[in-house]
Design a protein around this motif. Sequence first.
Motif, PDB file in Angstrom:
ATOM      1  N   ILE A   7       0.864  -1.175   0.000  1.00 43.15           N
ATOM      2  CA  ILE A   7       0.000   0.000   0.000  1.00 43.15           C
ATOM      3  C   ILE A   7       0.898   1.221   0.000  1.00 43.15           C
ATOM      4  O   ILE A   7       1.747   1.379   0.877  1.00 43.15           O
ATOM      5  CB  ILE A   7      -0.914   0.042   1.236  1.00 43.15           C
ATOM      6  N   VAL A   9       1.652   4.970   0.762  1.00 40.72           N
ATOM      7  CA  VAL A   9       1.095   5.961   1.696  1.00 40.72           C
ATOM      8  C   VAL A   9       1.539   7.378   1.369  1.00 40.72           C
ATOM      9  O   VAL A   9       1.432   8.284   2.182  1.00 40.72           O
ATOM     10  CB  VAL A   9       1.435   5.617   3.171  1.00 40.72           C
ATOM     11  N   PRO A  12      -3.307  10.399   0.255  1.00 41.75           N
ATOM     12  CA  PRO A  12      -4.467   9.735   0.858  1.00 41.75           C
ATOM     13  C   PRO A  12      -5.147   8.667   0.007  1.00 41.75           C
ATOM     14  O   PRO A  12      -5.989   7.935   0.493  1.00 41.75           O
ATOM     15  CB  PRO A  12      -5.460  10.894   1.086  1.00 41.75           C
ATOM     16  N   LEU A  13      -4.788   8.581  -1.283  1.00 41.40           N
ATOM     17  CA  LEU A  13      -5.416   7.542  -2.096  1.00 41.40           C
ATOM     18  C   LEU A  13      -5.129   6.163  -1.524  1.00 41.40           C
ATOM     19  O   LEU A  13      -5.982   5.294  -1.541  1.00 41.40           O
ATOM     20  CB  LEU A  13      -4.900   7.600  -3.539  1.00 41.40           C
ATOM     21  N   GLY A  14      -3.915   5.965  -1.026  1.00 43.49           N
ATOM     22  CA  GLY A  14      -3.549   4.657  -0.479  1.00 43.49           C
ATOM     23  C   GLY A  14      -3.682   3.553  -1.492  1.00 43.49           C
ATOM     24  O   GLY A  14      -4.247   2.499  -1.211  1.00 43.49           O
ATOM     25  N   HIS A  16      -3.373   0.352  -3.589  1.00 41.97           N
ATOM     26  CA  HIS A  16      -2.805  -0.980  -3.377  1.00 41.97           C
ATOM     27  C   HIS A  16      -2.023  -1.310  -4.641  1.00 41.97           C
ATOM     28  O   HIS A  16      -2.610  -1.545  -5.689  1.00 41.97           O
ATOM     29  CB  HIS A  16      -3.920  -2.006  -3.162  1.00 41.97           C
ATOM     30  N   GLU A  34      -1.786   5.177  -9.114  1.00 40.33           N
ATOM     31  CA  GLU A  34      -2.387   6.174  -9.993  1.00 40.33           C
ATOM     32  C   GLU A  34      -1.397   7.265 -10.372  1.00 40.33           C
ATOM     33  O   GLU A  34      -1.724   8.164 -11.117  1.00 40.33           O
ATOM     34  CB  GLU A  34      -3.605   6.800  -9.303  1.00 40.33           C
ATOM     35  N   CYS A  35      -0.186   7.215  -9.839  1.00 43.08           N
ATOM     36  CA  CYS A  35       0.793   8.230 -10.199  1.00 43.08           C
ATOM     37  C   CYS A  35       2.190   7.631 -10.147  1.00 43.08           C
ATOM     38  O   CYS A  35       2.409   6.557  -9.601  1.00 43.08           O
ATOM     39  CB  CYS A  35       0.701   9.438  -9.263  1.00 43.08           C
ATOM     40  N   TYR A  41       8.168   5.505  -3.825  1.00 41.93           N
ATOM     41  CA  TYR A  41       7.915   5.099  -2.438  1.00 41.93           C
ATOM     42  C   TYR A  41       7.796   3.583  -2.343  1.00 41.93           C
ATOM     43  O   TYR A  41       8.403   2.946  -1.483  1.00 41.93           O
ATOM     44  CB  TYR A  41       6.631   5.766  -1.907  1.00 41.93           C
ATOM     45  N   ARG A  51      11.438   2.175   9.329  1.00 42.56           N
ATOM     46  CA  ARG A  51      10.568   2.947  10.206  1.00 42.56           C
ATOM     47  C   ARG A  51      11.422   3.581  11.294  1.00 42.56           C
ATOM     48  O   ARG A  51      12.421   3.021  11.718  1.00 42.56           O
ATOM     49  CB  ARG A  51       9.529   2.038  10.905  1.00 42.56           C
ATOM     50  N   VAL A  52      10.977   4.731  11.793  1.00 45.57           N
ATOM     51  CA  VAL A  52      11.622   5.284  12.988  1.00 45.57           C
ATOM     52  C   VAL A  52      11.048   4.539  14.187  1.00 45.57           C
ATOM     53  O   VAL A  52       9.835   4.387  14.302  1.00 45.57           O
ATOM     54  CB  VAL A  52      11.327   6.798  13.125  1.00 45.57           C
ATOM     55  N   PHE A  53      11.920   4.039  15.069  1.00 47.33           N
ATOM     56  CA  PHE A  53      11.429   3.422  16.302  1.00 47.33           C
ATOM     57  C   PHE A  53      11.219   4.510  17.349  1.00 47.33           C
ATOM     58  O   PHE A  53      12.095   5.352  17.564  1.00 47.33           O
ATOM     59  CB  PHE A  53      12.428   2.398  16.839  1.00 47.33           C
ATOM     60  N   THR A  54      10.056   4.525  17.990  1.00 44.64           N
ATOM     61  CA  THR A  54       9.817   5.459  19.099  1.00 44.64           C
ATOM     62  C   THR A  54       9.257   4.681  20.275  1.00 44.64           C
ATOM     63  O   THR A  54       8.581   3.681  20.102  1.00 44.64           O
ATOM     64  CB  THR A  54       8.817   6.571  18.719  1.00 44.64           C
ATOM     65  N   LYS A  77      12.284  -2.156   9.363  1.00 40.99           N
ATOM     66  CA  LYS A  77      10.984  -2.439   9.995  1.00 40.99           C
ATOM     67  C   LYS A  77      11.041  -3.705  10.843  1.00 40.99           C
ATOM     68  O   LYS A  77      10.486  -3.772  11.942  1.00 40.99           O
ATOM     69  CB  LYS A  77       9.946  -2.584   8.872  1.00 40.99           C
ATOM     70  N   ILE A  80      11.990  -3.440  14.626  1.00 47.18           N
ATOM     71  CA  ILE A  80      11.234  -2.582  15.542  1.00 47.18           C
ATOM     72  C   ILE A  80      10.868  -3.301  16.839  1.00 47.18           C
ATOM     73  O   ILE A  80      11.120  -2.792  17.942  1.00 47.18           O
ATOM     74  CB  ILE A  80       9.953  -2.049  14.846  1.00 47.18           C
TER      75      ILE A  80
ATOM     76  N   VAL B  49       4.606  10.101  21.855  1.00 52.69           N
ATOM     77  CA  VAL B  49       6.020   9.805  21.666  1.00 52.69           C
ATOM     78  C   VAL B  49       6.352   9.398  20.235  1.00 52.69           C
ATOM     79  O   VAL B  49       7.526   9.268  19.896  1.00 52.69           O
ATOM     80  CB  VAL B  49       6.500   8.704  22.657  1.00 52.69           C
ATOM     81  N   HIS B  50       5.348   9.227  19.373  1.00 52.79           N
ATOM     82  CA  HIS B  50       5.578   8.818  17.995  1.00 52.79           C
ATOM     83  C   HIS B  50       5.931  10.031  17.130  1.00 52.79           C
ATOM     84  O   HIS B  50       5.776  11.170  17.551  1.00 52.79           O
ATOM     85  CB  HIS B  50       4.327   8.128  17.435  1.00 52.79           C
ATOM     86  N   ILE B 195      -4.080   6.749   6.147  1.00 52.17           N
ATOM     87  CA  ILE B 195      -3.645   5.477   5.543  1.00 52.17           C
ATOM     88  C   ILE B 195      -2.276   5.095   6.074  1.00 52.17           C
ATOM     89  O   ILE B 195      -1.983   3.924   6.322  1.00 52.17           O
ATOM     90  CB  ILE B 195      -3.553   5.598   4.007  1.00 52.17           C
ATOM     91  N   ARG B 196      -1.422   6.088   6.278  1.00 56.49           N
ATOM     92  CA  ARG B 196      -0.077   5.824   6.796  1.00 56.49           C
ATOM     93  C   ARG B 196      -0.153   5.033   8.103  1.00 56.49           C
ATOM     94  O   ARG B 196       0.643   4.139   8.363  1.00 56.49           O
ATOM     95  CB  ARG B 196       0.635   7.164   7.013  1.00 56.49           C
ATOM     96  N   VAL B 199      -1.152   1.364   7.599  1.00 49.43           N
ATOM     97  CA  VAL B 199      -0.017   0.531   7.192  1.00 49.43           C
ATOM     98  C   VAL B 199       0.962   0.346   8.342  1.00 49.43           C
ATOM     99  O   VAL B 199       1.320  -0.768   8.703  1.00 49.43           O
ATOM    100  CB  VAL B 199       0.700   1.171   5.982  1.00 49.43           C
ATOM    101  N   ARG B 381      -7.475  14.095  -6.264  1.00 49.51           N
ATOM    102  CA  ARG B 381      -7.617  12.696  -6.704  1.00 49.51           C
ATOM    103  C   ARG B 381      -8.603  11.965  -5.813  1.00 49.51           C
ATOM    104  O   ARG B 381      -9.358  11.128  -6.259  1.00 49.51           O
ATOM    105  CB  ARG B 381      -6.282  11.980  -6.598  1.00 49.51           C
ATOM    106  N   ILE B 382      -8.490  12.275  -4.508  1.00 48.30           N
ATOM    107  CA  ILE B 382      -9.415  11.650  -3.557  1.00 48.30           C
ATOM    108  C   ILE B 382      -9.644  12.617  -2.401  1.00 48.30           C
ATOM    109  O   ILE B 382      -8.741  13.351  -2.026  1.00 48.30           O
ATOM    110  CB  ILE B 382      -8.879  10.294  -3.054  1.00 48.30           C
ATOM    111  N   GLN B 387      -9.184  13.775   6.246  1.00 48.52           N
ATOM    112  CA  GLN B 387      -8.172  14.757   5.856  1.00 48.52           C
ATOM    113  C   GLN B 387      -8.814  16.078   5.503  1.00 48.52           C
ATOM    114  O   GLN B 387      -9.596  16.170   4.557  1.00 48.52           O
ATOM    115  CB  GLN B 387      -7.346  14.237   4.679  1.00 48.52           C
TER     116      GLN B 387
END
Lengths: 120, 417
Positions: A7, A9, A12-14, A16, A34-35, A41, A51-54, A77, A80, B49-50, B195-196, B199, B381-382, B387
Motif C-alpha cells: 500500500i 502511503v 491519501p489515495l492509499g 494498493h 495512480e501516479c 515510495y 521505520r523510525v522506532f519510538t 521495519k 522494531i 512519543v511517535h 492510511i499511513r 499501514v 484525486r481523492i 483529511q
Amino acid sequence: MENQEIICVACPLGCHVTLTVDASGKIVKFEGNECKAGEKYVAEEFKAPIRVFTGTVRTKGGARPLLPVRTSQPILKEKILECGRYICVLEVAPPLKTGDVVLPNILGIGVDLIATGDLD
Amino acid sequence: MTNEAYDLVIVGAGPAGLASAMKAKESGLEKVLIIERGEYLGGLLDQCVHTGFGLSYFREDLTGPEYAKRFIEKVSDLKVETLLKSMVLEIDSDRNIKYSNSSGVRTLKAHSIILAMGCRERSREALRIPGSRVAGVYSAGTAQRYVNVDGFIPGKEVVILGSGDVGMIMARRLSIEGVEVKAVVEVLPWIGGLIRNEVQCLRDFGIPMHLTHTVIEVHGKRRVEAVTIAQVDKHWAPISGTEKKIGCDTLLISAGLIPENELSRAAGIEIDPVTGGPIVDQNLETCIPGIFACGNVLHVHDLVDNVSLEAERAGLHAVAFVGSGTKPSGKPIRLKAGKNINYIVPQTIDGTSEVTLYMRVKEPRRNAEVKVGTIAKKKERIVVPSQMIEIKLTSSALADLDKTTGELEVACEGKGD
C-alpha cells in the motif's frame, strides 16, 4: 516472477500497488498506482522497509517515571519489535536533554537511541 | 489600554495556546498570559512519543515532545507568563476570567482572550455500548497517557473500537510493549485516520481491522473478559448472525474527539453543532468581541502543523484587536455546507479580507472537485473525511463574489461507490 502487494502511503489515495518481481529481486512491473511518485515510495518500501522506532525508557531518580526516546534515523521495519524488547531493561538517570544519546548503536544497527524529552 | 490586567490571556498551553502566545508576543503585545490546568506546557504533545509532527511546519519528522519543546522554548525566551495547575472556571462577555489553583479562586481581566482548550475523547457511555460496567474500558488517549507518561500498560489483550489515529497509534505502541492487540473495529466502511497509520500501525503488526463492525456488548464480572462484535448495516444496526466474540481484558475507545467548550458555552459564545466548536469569522473571532478560538477547540485537526498555523493567525488577530478593536465590516457572509461537505471553518467571512477556508467532506470521493460558490475550486484525486481540505480565497476571487445573497455555498462533486 513473483507478485507482492504494497500500500502506497505517499498520498491519501492509499493505492494498493501490485509489484511483479523477477528472480533477481528486481521490480519489472507496477500495477494499481495512480501516479509515478508512488512508484518511488513503493520501490523503496519493497527493497528495505524502514521505520523510525519510538518508545519510552524507565528513569531512575528523575522527575518523571519515563523518558520518551526515538532512533536517530529510521531502522529496518523488522527490527522494531526487537528494539522495544531490548530497551525494556534500560534505566536512565538525569540530567538528560532532548537529543542526548541514551544508547549508542542500538542492537549494533549503527543508529543511536536518543532522548526526545528532557529529564530533570 | 485601561486597567486590564493582561493584553491577552490564552486558555490552554497545548500547541494552539503556545503558538498563539508566541505570535502575539513576537508582534509586540506586552502582557500575555497562558493559563493551563495541567502540570506542564505542551498539552497532549507530551504523551505523543511517535513521529509525524512538524513535517510541514519545520520540514522535519519530529515526535510530539520534540515539537512541543520548540514552542515551549520560544514562549520562555519571549517571556510569556504562564500559570500552571490553574483551572479556568468561568469566562464572561466582558472578558473577566475566573480561575482556581492552590492559591484559591481569583479573577483577572483580559483585553483579549484566545480559547485553546483542545478536545476530549468520546466515551463508552456516550456510545452506549451495552454490557457489564467493568474495569478495563479506557479511551485510547487515556491508555496513551498510562503507557507513555505513567509507565503502565492498560492490559494484556486489547480490542480497539474506532480506527481514529489515536487508536491506531496505540495499537502499534501496545504491540511494541508486548501487548496483544487482537482487533481494531470500525463502524464505518472506511478508515477513520490516515492510511499511513493503517499501514505502519496495523498491517506492520498483523493487527486485523474489521470495517463496518462495532462492539455490541462488553462481557465480564469485574474486569473485561471479552467483547462481542458484529457487522452493521448502513443504519449502524447490528446484523443478526454476524456476531463474533473476542476474548480480551481491555477495550480501548477511539471513536472521535469532541472540542471542549463548556467555558465557551457558559460565556454565551455561539457553538457550531457540527464542529462542536465556536462559530468564528475570518479573524477567528467568536460572537463576543475580543474572544478568539483556535486549534482543536475550534475544530478537530489532523495535523498539529495546521494547529500551529491557525493559532498564529489567532494571535495576530488578537494583537490587531488590542490595537484597534473589531472593525465593523458590513453584513457577514455565511458559509453554507452543500453537497458532501460536513463543515467549513470559518463559518462567516466579511467577503473582502483574504481568507483560507478549512473543510471536511462527509464521505470519500474519487476525482473530486470542491467548489466555493463560483469563485474558487480545488480538484483532488481523492477526498476523505479524515483529511481536512484547504481552499484559499484570494482578493481577486473575493472581488467576483456576489455579496448581496449573504451566503456562499461550498459543495463537493466526485465519483462515489
